[in-house]
Design a protein around this motif. Structure first.
Motif, PDB file in Angstrom:
ATOM      1  N   ARG A 173      29.384  20.087 -37.591  1.00 29.29           N
ATOM      2  CA  ARG A 173      29.946  19.904 -38.925  1.00 29.29           C
ATOM      3  C   ARG A 173      31.378  19.373 -38.882  1.00 29.29           C
ATOM      4  O   ARG A 173      31.804  18.651 -39.786  1.00 29.29           O
ATOM      5  CB  ARG A 173      29.946  21.229 -39.703  1.00 29.29           C
ATOM      6  CG  ARG A 173      28.611  21.610 -40.288  1.00 29.29           C
ATOM      7  CD  ARG A 173      28.069  20.551 -41.239  1.00 29.29           C
ATOM      8  NE  ARG A 173      29.022  20.201 -42.283  1.00 29.29           N
ATOM      9  CZ  ARG A 173      28.970  19.090 -43.016  1.00 29.29           C
ATOM     10  NH1 ARG A 173      28.043  18.187 -42.776  1.00 29.29           N
ATOM     11  NH2 ARG A 173      29.871  18.867 -43.956  1.00 29.29           N
ATOM     12  N   LEU A 174      32.117  19.706 -37.836  1.00 24.72           N
ATOM     13  CA  LEU A 174      33.492  19.217 -37.744  1.00 24.72           C
ATOM     14  C   LEU A 174      33.536  17.705 -37.615  1.00 24.72           C
ATOM     15  O   LEU A 174      34.422  17.045 -38.171  1.00 24.72           O
ATOM     16  CB  LEU A 174      34.205  19.871 -36.544  1.00 24.72           C
ATOM     17  CG  LEU A 174      34.530  21.361 -36.691  1.00 24.72           C
ATOM     18  CD1 LEU A 174      35.178  21.888 -35.412  1.00 24.72           C
ATOM     19  CD2 LEU A 174      35.468  21.593 -37.885  1.00 24.72           C
ATOM     20  N   LEU A 175      32.582  17.148 -36.874  1.00 23.43           N
ATOM     21  CA  LEU A 175      32.521  15.699 -36.740  1.00 23.43           C
ATOM     22  C   LEU A 175      32.224  15.044 -38.085  1.00 23.43           C
ATOM     23  O   LEU A 175      32.811  14.025 -38.442  1.00 23.43           O
ATOM     24  CB  LEU A 175      31.456  15.303 -35.710  1.00 23.43           C
ATOM     25  CG  LEU A 175      31.760  15.644 -34.249  1.00 23.43           C
ATOM     26  CD1 LEU A 175      30.585  15.257 -33.361  1.00 23.43           C
ATOM     27  CD2 LEU A 175      33.032  14.909 -33.790  1.00 23.43           C
ATOM     28  N   TYR A 176      31.315  15.644 -38.839  1.00 22.62           N
ATOM     29  CA  TYR A 176      30.986  15.105 -40.152  1.00 22.62           C
ATOM     30  C   TYR A 176      32.176  15.218 -41.112  1.00 22.62           C
ATOM     31  O   TYR A 176      32.475  14.291 -41.873  1.00 22.62           O
ATOM     32  CB  TYR A 176      29.783  15.834 -40.747  1.00 22.62           C
ATOM     33  CG  TYR A 176      28.460  15.371 -40.189  1.00 22.62           C
ATOM     34  CD1 TYR A 176      27.902  14.158 -40.579  1.00 22.62           C
ATOM     35  CD2 TYR A 176      27.772  16.137 -39.255  1.00 22.62           C
ATOM     36  CE1 TYR A 176      26.687  13.726 -40.063  1.00 22.62           C
ATOM     37  CE2 TYR A 176      26.556  15.722 -38.727  1.00 22.62           C
ATOM     38  CZ  TYR A 176      26.020  14.514 -39.137  1.00 22.62           C
ATOM     39  OH  TYR A 176      24.818  14.086 -38.620  1.00 22.62           O
ATOM     40  N   GLU A 177      32.862  16.338 -41.054  1.00 23.29           N
ATOM     41  CA  GLU A 177      33.970  16.553 -41.989  1.00 23.29           C
ATOM     42  C   GLU A 177      35.089  15.550 -41.791  1.00 23.29           C
ATOM     43  O   GLU A 177      35.738  15.125 -42.756  1.00 23.29           O
ATOM     44  CB  GLU A 177      34.509  17.980 -41.831  1.00 23.29           C
ATOM     45  CG  GLU A 177      33.580  19.040 -42.402  1.00 23.29           C
ATOM     46  CD  GLU A 177      34.047  20.449 -42.117  1.00 23.29           C
ATOM     47  OE1 GLU A 177      35.179  20.584 -41.566  1.00 23.29           O
ATOM     48  OE2 GLU A 177      33.308  21.410 -42.416  1.00 23.29           O
ATOM     49  N   SER A 178      35.321  15.138 -40.545  1.00 21.48           N
ATOM     50  CA  SER A 178      36.389  14.168 -40.292  1.00 21.48           C
ATOM     51  C   SER A 178      36.084  12.831 -40.969  1.00 21.48           C
ATOM     52  O   SER A 178      36.991  12.147 -41.461  1.00 21.48           O
ATOM     53  CB  SER A 178      36.567  13.963 -38.784  1.00 21.48           C
ATOM     54  OG  SER A 178      35.400  13.388 -38.214  1.00 21.48           O
ATOM     55  N   VAL A 179      34.807  12.462 -41.000  1.00 18.69           N
ATOM     56  CA  VAL A 179      34.398  11.216 -41.655  1.00 18.69           C
ATOM     57  C   VAL A 179      34.293  11.402 -43.158  1.00 18.69           C
ATOM     58  O   VAL A 179      34.713  10.550 -43.941  1.00 18.69           O
ATOM     59  CB  VAL A 179      33.047  10.734 -41.072  1.00 18.69           C
ATOM     60  CG1 VAL A 179      32.529   9.520 -41.840  1.00 18.69           C
ATOM     61  CG2 VAL A 179      33.189  10.391 -39.603  1.00 18.69           C
ATOM     62  N   GLU A 180      33.741  12.535 -43.577  1.00 21.48           N
ATOM     63  CA  GLU A 180      33.501  12.775 -45.004  1.00 21.48           C
ATOM     64  C   GLU A 180      34.802  12.915 -45.793  1.00 21.48           C
ATOM     65  O   GLU A 180      34.860  12.554 -46.966  1.00 21.48           O
ATOM     66  CB  GLU A 180      32.633  14.024 -45.174  1.00 21.48           C
ATOM     67  CG  GLU A 180      31.200  13.808 -44.699  1.00 21.48           C
ATOM     68  CD  GLU A 180      30.392  15.096 -44.637  1.00 21.48           C
ATOM     69  OE1 GLU A 180      30.968  16.168 -44.965  1.00 21.48           O
ATOM     70  OE2 GLU A 180      29.202  15.040 -44.268  1.00 21.48           O
ATOM     71  N   THR A 181      35.839  13.425 -45.155  1.00 18.69           N
ATOM     72  CA  THR A 181      37.137  13.523 -45.829  1.00 18.69           C
ATOM     73  C   THR A 181      37.653  12.134 -46.185  1.00 18.69           C
ATOM     74  O   THR A 181      38.141  11.891 -47.299  1.00 18.69           O
ATOM     75  CB  THR A 181      38.160  14.247 -44.936  1.00 18.69           C
ATOM     76  OG1 THR A 181      37.709  15.574 -44.684  1.00 18.69           O
ATOM     77  CG2 THR A 181      39.529  14.294 -45.610  1.00 18.69           C
ATOM     78  N   MET A 182      37.532  11.206 -45.241  1.00 21.43           N
ATOM     79  CA  MET A 182      37.943   9.825 -45.489  1.00 21.43           C
ATOM     80  C   MET A 182      37.080   9.197 -46.595  1.00 21.43           C
ATOM     81  O   MET A 182      37.577   8.510 -47.488  1.00 21.43           O
ATOM     82  CB  MET A 182      37.819   9.002 -44.205  1.00 21.43           C
ATOM     83  CG  MET A 182      38.303   7.560 -44.332  1.00 21.43           C
ATOM     84  SD  MET A 182      38.006   6.621 -42.810  1.00 21.43           S
ATOM     85  CE  MET A 182      38.890   7.628 -41.610  1.00 21.43           C
ATOM     86  N   MET A 183      35.784   9.449 -46.538  1.00 19.37           N
ATOM     87  CA  MET A 183      34.878   8.903 -47.552  1.00 19.37           C
ATOM     88  C   MET A 183      35.201   9.446 -48.933  1.00 19.37           C
ATOM     89  O   MET A 183      35.173   8.713 -49.925  1.00 19.37           O
ATOM     90  CB  MET A 183      33.419   9.235 -47.197  1.00 19.37           C
ATOM     91  CG  MET A 183      32.893   8.510 -45.981  1.00 19.37           C
ATOM     92  SD  MET A 183      31.172   8.948 -45.603  1.00 19.37           S
ATOM     93  CE  MET A 183      30.318   8.146 -46.966  1.00 19.37           C
TER      94      MET A 183
END
Length: 375
Positions: A173-183
């Motif tokens: 989930r941490l990997l996803y959150e780093s991208v999703e925050t930018m999105m």
């Protein structure tokens, strides 16, 4: 703003052409497949550095050639002159220059030379997929707001990264959150800009549609987006299991759409060919007004085959709209019918030129040519 001169080499069926244009109305006369639309596309390509339709740029190169080149000279509303060239090579790709200097980033060209094109393919705005309507929103807003284009590029890059992780089965989930925050940050900016755009152009669109239809019909625009009801983090949380099963991001601003209604009904479901064309013409004229107001530059207006699928009264009202007042500047109109163009030139006051198009070659018709053909 207007384009004063254009040089074309190996663009579609145009082998070589050098044309001087009127600052007012320029009419193109010729049978189908002769090159009328190709000239308009060359003007659009020069102004936007991208084709009117979503096709590979190499497909614009004339058959049997290895590259194309389009060069033009613009006169801006401020009185300054600008020179632009766009070249495409099958081996080296695309090069765009302004005043003999190549752009460092192609995005710097977007919006400098605003242009609005009305073409037969615009029926896809109503009948096509949501991707077509999103492309319209993105193209128009980007011309008026460079920051929007940056946010769009940022969102799409992050979306691609998220989709790659989903396809690879990543569960961290941490990997996803780093991208999703930018999105999420970019999506909020994109949503806000699109919502404001629909709200801003809607009154002009309604006015144009009502006038062109002869005050017989009412059409409206709306903005469909999941972010109208939820934030993107909420969307991701609700759809994570589904996205992992599908292997791609199923919801977000990349799924936004434009709602189009005729009265209380979907234009897509009940609109006749004439109503669909009236809808798209009204929308493009509203886009013209938006770009002129926002950018402070009068766009060039391209009307390709404007008479097709419209009755004479609706065409006359369109010509009346673009010829009235000072809102519209340089206009290009193409048609196969000489009588249509003659009537158009009579209705629009001011300087004009008429070109005959045959197999990618152009001949300007003079007043004596008009008289000889009418005799």
């Amino acid at each position: 703003m207007r384009i004063e001169h254009i040089d074309i080499l190996d663009f579609k069926n145009i082998g070589e052409a050098s044309l001087q244009f009127s600052p007012g109305v320029n009419c193109l006369l010729g049978q189908n497949g002769m090159g009328k639309s190709n000239l308009l596309e060359a003007i659009h390509f020069l102004s936007m550095a991208r084709p009117i339709r979503s096709v590979p740029e190499s497909a614009l190169i004339r058959h049997g050639s290895e590259q194309l080149l389009v060069k033009g000279r613009y006169m801006m509303d401020t009185g300054t002159e600008e020179r632009v060239s766009v070249g495409v090579s099958k081996k080296k790709g695309k090069s765009v220059r302004r005043n003999d200097k190549e752009y460092q980033r192609l995005s710097e060209h977007i919006g400098r030379f605003p242009i609005v094109s009305v073409t037969p393919a615009d029926s896809d705005i109503v009948n096509g997929s949501g991707e077509v309507r999103r492309r319209l929103m993105d193209t128009v807003i980007s011309q008026a707001d460079p920051a929007y284009l940056s946010q769009l590029i940022r969102y799409n890059r992050a979306l691609e990264s998220r989709n790659k992780m989903l396809r690879a089965g990543v569960r961290d989930r941490l990997l996803y959150e780093s991208v999703e925050t930018m999105m999420a940050e970019s999506a909020a900016a994109i949503h806000s800009a699109r919502k404001a755009w629909i709200e801003e152009i809607s009154p002009d669109f309604k006015r144009y549609y009502t006038r062109i239809s002869g005050d017989r019909e009412r059409a409206t625009l709306g903005y469909r987006s999941i972010l109208n009801e939820q934030t993107l983090p909420e969307v991701f949380a609700a759809n994570m299991a589904r996205d992992m099963a599908l292997g791609f991001t199923s919801a977000g601003v990349h799924r936004d759409d434009i709602a189009m209604h005729l009265g209380d009904w979907s234009m897509r479901r009940i609109g006749s060919q004439g109503q669909v064309k009236t809808f798209t013409v009204a929308l493009k004229l509203a886009v013209f007004d938006y770009l002129r107001k926002r950018g402070g530059v009068t766009p060039i207006l391209l009307l390709d085959d404007i008479f097709d699928k419209l009755d004479a009264s609706r065409v006359a009202r369109i010509i009346g709209e673009v010829s009235g007042g000072e809102n519209f500047g340089q206009i290009f109109i193409s048609d196969t019918n000489r009588e249509h163009l003659d009537e158009t030139l009579e209705a629009i006051e001011g300087d004009s030129r008429l070109f005959e198009v045959t197999d990618g070659c152009f001949r300007e018709l003079s007043e004596s040519d008009y008289d000889d053909e009418k005799a």
